[in-house]
Design a protein around this motif. Structure first.
Motif, PDB file in Angstrom:
ATOM      1  N   GLN A 504       0.821  -0.952  -0.070  1.00  0.00           N
ATOM      2  CA  GLN A 504      -0.043   0.019  -0.062  1.00  0.00           C
ATOM      3  C   GLN A 504       0.871   1.303  -0.023  1.00  0.00           C
ATOM      4  O   GLN A 504       2.112   1.083   0.604  1.00  0.00           O
ATOM      5  CB  GLN A 504      -0.841  -0.008   1.130  1.00  0.00           C
ATOM      6  CG  GLN A 504      -1.773   1.180   1.424  1.00  0.00           C
ATOM      7  CD  GLN A 504      -2.621   1.143   2.590  1.00  0.00           C
ATOM      8  OE1 GLN A 504      -2.244   0.464   3.710  1.00  0.00           O
ATOM      9  NE2 GLN A 504      -3.645   2.160   2.654  1.00  0.00           N
ATOM     10  N   GLN A 505       0.531   2.221  -0.783  1.00  0.00           N
ATOM     11  CA  GLN A 505       1.331   3.442  -0.852  1.00  0.00           C
ATOM     12  C   GLN A 505       0.414   4.665  -0.547  1.00  0.00           C
ATOM     13  O   GLN A 505      -0.739   4.887  -0.975  1.00  0.00           O
ATOM     14  CB  GLN A 505       2.192   3.601  -2.231  1.00  0.00           C
ATOM     15  CG  GLN A 505       3.009   4.756  -2.169  1.00  0.00           C
ATOM     16  CD  GLN A 505       3.912   4.695  -3.519  1.00  0.00           C
ATOM     17  OE1 GLN A 505       3.880   3.840  -4.200  1.00  0.00           O
ATOM     18  NE2 GLN A 505       4.480   5.994  -3.623  1.00  0.00           N
ATOM     19  N   LEU A 506       1.063   5.542   0.378  1.00  0.00           N
ATOM     20  CA  LEU A 506       0.221   6.649   0.599  1.00  0.00           C
ATOM     21  C   LEU A 506       1.323   7.683   0.372  1.00  0.00           C
ATOM     22  O   LEU A 506       2.449   7.993   0.726  1.00  0.00           O
ATOM     23  CB  LEU A 506      -0.018   6.785   2.206  1.00  0.00           C
ATOM     24  CG  LEU A 506      -0.906   5.823   2.736  1.00  0.00           C
ATOM     25  CD1 LEU A 506      -1.108   5.837   4.421  1.00  0.00           C
ATOM     26  CD2 LEU A 506      -2.216   5.635   2.224  1.00  0.00           C
ATOM     27  N   ARG A 507       0.527   8.993  -0.321  1.00  0.00           N
ATOM     28  CA  ARG A 507       1.511  10.138  -0.861  1.00  0.00           C
ATOM     29  C   ARG A 507       1.169  11.324   0.383  1.00  0.00           C
ATOM     30  O   ARG A 507      -0.012  11.603   0.463  1.00  0.00           O
ATOM     31  CB  ARG A 507       1.212  10.456  -2.323  1.00  0.00           C
ATOM     32  CG  ARG A 507       2.027  11.765  -2.785  1.00  0.00           C
ATOM     33  CD  ARG A 507       1.771  11.998  -4.037  1.00  0.00           C
ATOM     34  NE  ARG A 507       0.488  11.935  -4.615  1.00  0.00           N
ATOM     35  CZ  ARG A 507       0.070  11.860  -5.719  1.00  0.00           C
ATOM     36  NH1 ARG A 507       0.957  11.455  -6.649  1.00  0.00           N
ATOM     37  NH2 ARG A 507      -1.324  12.093  -5.894  1.00  0.00           N
ATOM     38  N   VAL A 508       2.125  11.815   0.656  1.00  0.00           N
ATOM     39  CA  VAL A 508       1.748  13.072   1.575  1.00  0.00           C
ATOM     40  C   VAL A 508       2.258  14.182   0.941  1.00  0.00           C
ATOM     41  O   VAL A 508       3.263  14.447   0.288  1.00  0.00           O
ATOM     42  CB  VAL A 508       2.928  12.873   2.850  1.00  0.00           C
ATOM     43  CG1 VAL A 508       2.658  14.028   3.839  1.00  0.00           C
ATOM     44  CG2 VAL A 508       2.656  11.597   3.636  1.00  0.00           C
ATOM     45  N   ALA A 509       1.306  15.202   0.954  1.00  0.00           N
ATOM     46  CA  ALA A 509       1.630  16.439  -0.042  1.00  0.00           C
ATOM     47  C   ALA A 509       1.041  17.701   0.752  1.00  0.00           C
ATOM     48  O   ALA A 509       0.099  17.345   1.532  1.00  0.00           O
ATOM     49  CB  ALA A 509       0.764  16.216  -1.207  1.00  0.00           C
ATOM     50  N   LYS A 510       1.463  18.839   0.439  1.00  0.00           N
ATOM     51  CA  LYS A 510       1.441  19.945   0.958  1.00  0.00           C
ATOM     52  C   LYS A 510       0.390  20.890   0.106  1.00  0.00           C
ATOM     53  O   LYS A 510       1.120  21.063  -1.034  1.00  0.00           O
ATOM     54  CB  LYS A 510       2.509  20.682   1.339  1.00  0.00           C
ATOM     55  CG  LYS A 510       2.307  21.999   2.215  1.00  0.00           C
ATOM     56  CD  LYS A 510       3.354  22.640   2.700  1.00  0.00           C
ATOM     57  CE  LYS A 510       4.340  22.060   3.829  1.00  0.00           C
ATOM     58  NZ  LYS A 510       5.542  22.765   4.255  1.00  0.00           N
ATOM     59  N   ARG A 511      -0.649  21.378   0.237  1.00  0.00           N
ATOM     60  CA  ARG A 511      -1.373  22.036  -0.403  1.00  0.00           C
ATOM     61  C   ARG A 511      -1.764  23.361  -0.003  1.00  0.00           C
ATOM     62  O   ARG A 511      -2.076  23.474   1.235  1.00  0.00           O
ATOM     63  CB  ARG A 511      -2.747  21.215  -0.899  1.00  0.00           C
ATOM     64  CG  ARG A 511      -2.289  19.987  -1.697  1.00  0.00           C
ATOM     65  CD  ARG A 511      -1.997  20.099  -3.156  1.00  0.00           C
ATOM     66  NE  ARG A 511      -1.915  18.914  -3.832  1.00  0.00           N
ATOM     67  CZ  ARG A 511      -0.824  18.238  -3.876  1.00  0.00           C
ATOM     68  NH1 ARG A 511       0.304  18.715  -3.321  1.00  0.00           N
ATOM     69  NH2 ARG A 511      -0.780  17.114  -4.488  1.00  0.00           N
ATOM     70  N   LEU A 512      -2.037  24.392  -0.615  1.00  0.00           N
ATOM     71  CA  LEU A 512      -2.641  25.588  -0.410  1.00  0.00           C
ATOM     72  C   LEU A 512      -4.096  25.349  -0.218  1.00  0.00           C
ATOM     73  O   LEU A 512      -5.128  25.050  -1.041  1.00  0.00           O
ATOM     74  CB  LEU A 512      -2.438  26.750  -0.947  1.00  0.00           C
ATOM     75  CG  LEU A 512      -0.971  27.375  -0.994  1.00  0.00           C
ATOM     76  CD1 LEU A 512      -0.748  28.561  -2.346  1.00  0.00           C
ATOM     77  CD2 LEU A 512      -0.615  27.831   0.377  1.00  0.00           C
ATOM     78  N   LYS A 513      -4.684  26.000   0.976  1.00  0.00           N
ATOM     79  CA  LYS A 513      -6.205  25.827   1.264  1.00  0.00           C
ATOM     80  C   LYS A 513      -6.369  27.355   1.814  1.00  0.00           C
ATOM     81  O   LYS A 513      -6.362  27.406   3.035  1.00  0.00           O
ATOM     82  CB  LYS A 513      -6.480  24.719   2.372  1.00  0.00           C
ATOM     83  CG  LYS A 513      -7.826  24.267   2.570  1.00  0.00           C
ATOM     84  CD  LYS A 513      -8.124  23.206   3.283  1.00  0.00           C
ATOM     85  CE  LYS A 513      -9.608  22.896   3.322  1.00  0.00           C
ATOM     86  NZ  LYS A 513      -9.775  21.712   4.251  1.00  0.00           N
ATOM     87  N   GLY A 514      -6.813  28.115   0.960  1.00  0.00           N
ATOM     88  CA  GLY A 514      -7.282  29.523   1.125  1.00  0.00           C
ATOM     89  C   GLY A 514      -5.727  30.145   1.121  1.00  0.00           C
ATOM     90  O   GLY A 514      -4.783  30.052   0.243  1.00  0.00           O
TER      91      GLY A 514
END
Length: 559
Positions: A504-514
Motif C-alpha cells: 500500500q502506498q500513501l502520498r503525503v503532500a502540502k497544498r494551499l487551502k485558502g
C-alpha cells in the motif's frame, strides 16, 4: 496491527482519516510535505510528550486517535484487565491537547493516565527513526532480543523463577535475623513481661464478662441497702423513737378509752387493726428478703481486684485489655523465636544457600545458551549487512558476566550489542559508533533476523533509506518486505526502490487551502503509484523513461 489513524487540527493537518492494512505500507512525498507530522501525531496518541505548538493555528485543541487490532492473547489485553477496562475488538488510543499544552488521554473513550497510553503503545508499535532507535540503542533490551532470537524464553523464565525463590529465601533469612537481634536486645523485658502476663493469665472477653458481673453485684448491694433502710423505718433501732407499728397500736389504745358507748370510734379501730395486719405482713416480707441474702461482698472485692489488675496491665503495655491475650501470645512467640532462633536461622540459611545454587545453575545454563545464540545471531547479521551498504561493519554480541551484585531476574550476564563500522575500529556501543542511517539499517537487519519472535506487531521506519540508493536501497526494500511477511511495517521513504515494494502506498503532500498550507495524505492506486515512483526517480519532470523504470520496479525488476 495499526488499523486507523484519525488526526484533527495538528499543525498543518485539519482533518485526516487513514486506514492501514497488513504487510508493508510506504509513505512518500516531497521533503517538507509533512510526513514527520504523521509520525508525531501517532506518537502523541501513543503517549509521547504533548506541546502546545502541535495545535493548528487558531484552534483551541487538537486530537489524535490510533486504532489497533491486537492479536489474540496480546499483552495489551492484560494491561487493560489490570485497569478494569473492558476489551473491545479495536483498541483505540486517543489524546486531546489544549492550546495551552495541557492534554487528556483516553483508551476506548475511557479517561486514563498518559502513562497507560505509553505502556500500551510499547506493546503495539515500535518506531525506528534516524535519531530514535530507543529499542536498539538501549542495552537493557539486548538480552531480551538475544533470548527471543535463540528461543531461550523457557530458560529465561526458569532463571526468573529461581531468582524470585532466592530473593524470597534471603528476605525470610534477613527478617529472621532481624527478629532475633531485636529479641536479644529486649530479652530481659520480654521475659519479665511474659512472666507477669502469664501470672495474670488474661482471657478472651474477660473484661466484658467481669464488668457485667461487677455491675450485677453492685446492683445487688444497692438492693440490700434499700431493703435495710425500709426495714429500719418500720423497726427503728432507737426504741425511744417508736415505729409505725407502735403508733398504730397507741392510736388504737387511745380510742378504746373513749367512754361507752363508742360506736363512732369502731370503724376507725377496724381500719387501724387492718393497718396493723398490713404493716406486720410488710415487715414479714422485708425480713424474708433480707434473709434470702444478697451478693457476697468478698466476691465483689475479688472481682474488682481482678478487673483493676487487667486494666492496669493494659495501661502498662499500652493496649486495650481485650488485646492482652494476643500481646501475651506475641511476646511468647518473640521469646520463643529467641530461644529457637539459632535453629531457625540455620534452616533458613540452608534454604537460601540451596536457592542461590539453583539460581546459579539456571543462570549458568542460560549464559551458555546465550553465548551459543550470540554466535548464531552474529552470523545471521553478517549475512544481512553487506547488501545494506554495511559490508565493512562488524556486529558483535557481547555476553559478559556480571558481578554478583548485578545478578538479576534476567540472568548472570550483561548482553550488549556492539558494532564496528570501519576496519581496525574497536567495536563500541551502537549509538556512539553508528550514524543515524547506519543505525536504522542495523535495526532493519536485526528485525529481519528477529521478526519471528517480535512481540510488537507493528514496526515503523522513518527514512531507513537515508543516504543510500541503487542496489542498497533495493536491498532495504527487500528486507522491509521480508519483515512485513510476519509483521505490519510502515516506512517513510524517499527511495523509489523501497516505495515499489509496498503493498500500500500513501502520498503525503502540502497544498494551499485558502491562504494556509495544509498537509494531505492520499492513498494511491496502481496508475498513481506509477506516477509517484516515476517522480521519485526523475524529479519534477516525469519522463517516459522514468515511467518505464517505475514499471520495472513495480514488477520486481532491478534498475
Amino acid at each position: 496491527m495499526l488499523a486507523s489513524l484519525a488526526i484533527r487540527d495538528v499543525v498543518l493537518i485539519e482533518r485526516l482519516d487513514l486506514s492501514f492494512g497488513p504487510g508493508l505500507t510506504v509513505l512518500t512525498g516531497e521533503t517538507g510535505a509533512g510526513k514527520s507530522i504523521l509520525l508525531d501525531s501517532l506518537g502523541l496518541a501513543c503517549g509521547m510528550r504533548a506541546e502546545a505548538g502541535m495545535v493548528r493555528l487558531g484552534q483551541s485543541q487538537c486530537s489524535v486517535a490510533a486504532g489497533f487490532l491486537p492479536p489474540e492473547g496480546h499483552p495489551a489485553f492484560s494491561l487493560l484487565a489490570d485497569q478494569e477496562i473492558e476489551p473491545e475488538e479495536m483498541l483505540v488510543l486517543r489524546r486531546v491537547v489544549q492550546a495551552d499544552g495541557r492534554s487528556r488521554a483516553f483508551v476506548n473513550d475511557q479517561p486514563v493516565a498518559v502513562a497507560l497510553l505509553r505502556r500500551l503503545a510499547a506493546t503495539l508499535v515500535e518506531v525506528q527513526g534516524q535519531h530514535d532507535q530507543v529499542g536498539l540503542a538501549d542495552p537493557a533490551t539486548h538480552a531480551g532480543l538475544l533470548d527471543a532470537f535463540g528461543g531461550l524464553e523457557p530458560r529465561r523464565q526458569a532463571v526468573a523463577t529461581a531468582w524470585r525463590a532466592w530473593r524470597d529465601a534471603e528476605r525470610a533469612l534477613t527478617e529472621a535475623r532481624a527478629a532475633i537481634a531485636a529479641a536479644q536486645r529486649d530479652e530481659e523485658f520480654l521475659r519479665h513481661a511474659v512472666e507477669e502476663l502469664s501470672a495474670l493469665a488474661p482471657e478472651e472477653g474477660e473484661e466484658e464478662e467481669l464488668s457485667r458481673e461487677r455491675q450485677r453485684l453492685q446492683q445487688g448491694e444497692r438492693r440490700n441497702e434499700t431493703i435495710a433502710t425500709a426495714m429500719s423505718e418500720l423497726q427503728p433501732r432507737d426504741r425511744r423513737r417508736g415505729g409505725p407499728g407502735d403508733a398504730l397500736r397507741g392510736a388504737a389504745r387511745a380510742l378504746e378509752r373513749l367512754p361507752a358507748p363508742n360506736e363512732e370510734a369502731q370503724p376507725i379501730l377496724t381500719h387501724l387493726a387492718i393497718a396493723q395486719d398490713a404493716l406486720a405482713e410488710a415487715e414479714t416480707l422485708l425480713e424474708r428478703l433480707l434473709q434470702e441474702g444478697g451478693p457476697d461482698p468478698r466476691r465483689l472485692e475479688q472481682l474488682e481486684d481482678r478487673l483493676f489488675g487487667l486494666r492496669a496491665a493494659g495501661r502498662k503495655h499500652g493496649v486495650p485489655v481485650v488485646e492482652l491475650p494476643a500481646l501475651l501470645a506475641s511476646l511468647k512467640e518473640r521469646l520463643g523465636a529467641l530461644d529457637a532462633g539459632t535453629g531457625r536461622v540455620a534452616a533458613l540459611e540452608a534454604t537460601a544457600k540451596a536457592a542461590r545454587a539453583a539460581y546459579l545453575a539456571a543462570g549458568q545454563a542460560l549464559s551458555e545458551a546465550r553465548r551459543e545464540a550470540a554466535g548464531r545471531l552474529e552470523a545471521a547479521l553478517a549475512k544481512e549487512l553487506p547488501p545494506l551498504k554495511l559490508d565493512r561493519a562488524r556486529f558483535v554480541v557481547e555476553v559478559a558476566a556480571r558481578e554478583e551484585s548485578g545478578w538479576a531476574a534476567d540472568g548472570l550476564d550483561r548482553v550488549t550489542f556492539l558494532v564496528s563500522t570501519n576496519p581496525g575500529q574497536a567495536p563500541g556501543r551502537l549509538e556512539k559508533i553508528a550514524s543515524g542511517g547506519e543505525l536504522s539499517r542495523l535495526m532493519l537487519a536485526l528485525k529481519v533476523v528477529l521478526a519471528r519472535g517480535s512481540p510488537v506487531p507493528t514496526l515503523i521506519f522513518d527514512e531507513v533509506d537515508a543516504g543510500i540508493g541503487g542496489a542498497t536501497a533495493a536491498a532495504v526494500g527487500d528486507r522491509l518486505a521480508r519483515v512485513a511477511e510476519r509483521l505490519q511495517v510502515l516506512v517513510v521513504t524517499h527511495s523509489p526502490q523501497v516505495a515499489a515494494r509496498g503493498a500500500q502506498q500513501l502520498r503525503v503532500a502540502k497544498r494551499l487551502k485558502g491562504e494556509r498550507a495544509a498537509t494531505l495524505v492520499e492513498p494511491l492506486d496502481k496508475r498513481e503509484r506509477r506516477e509517484e515512483i516515476a517522480r521519485m526517480l526523475a524529479g519534477e519532470r516525469v519522463t517516459d523513461a522514468a515511467r518505464a523504470a517505475a514499471d520495472s520496479l513495480l514488477t520486481g525488476g532491478l534498475l
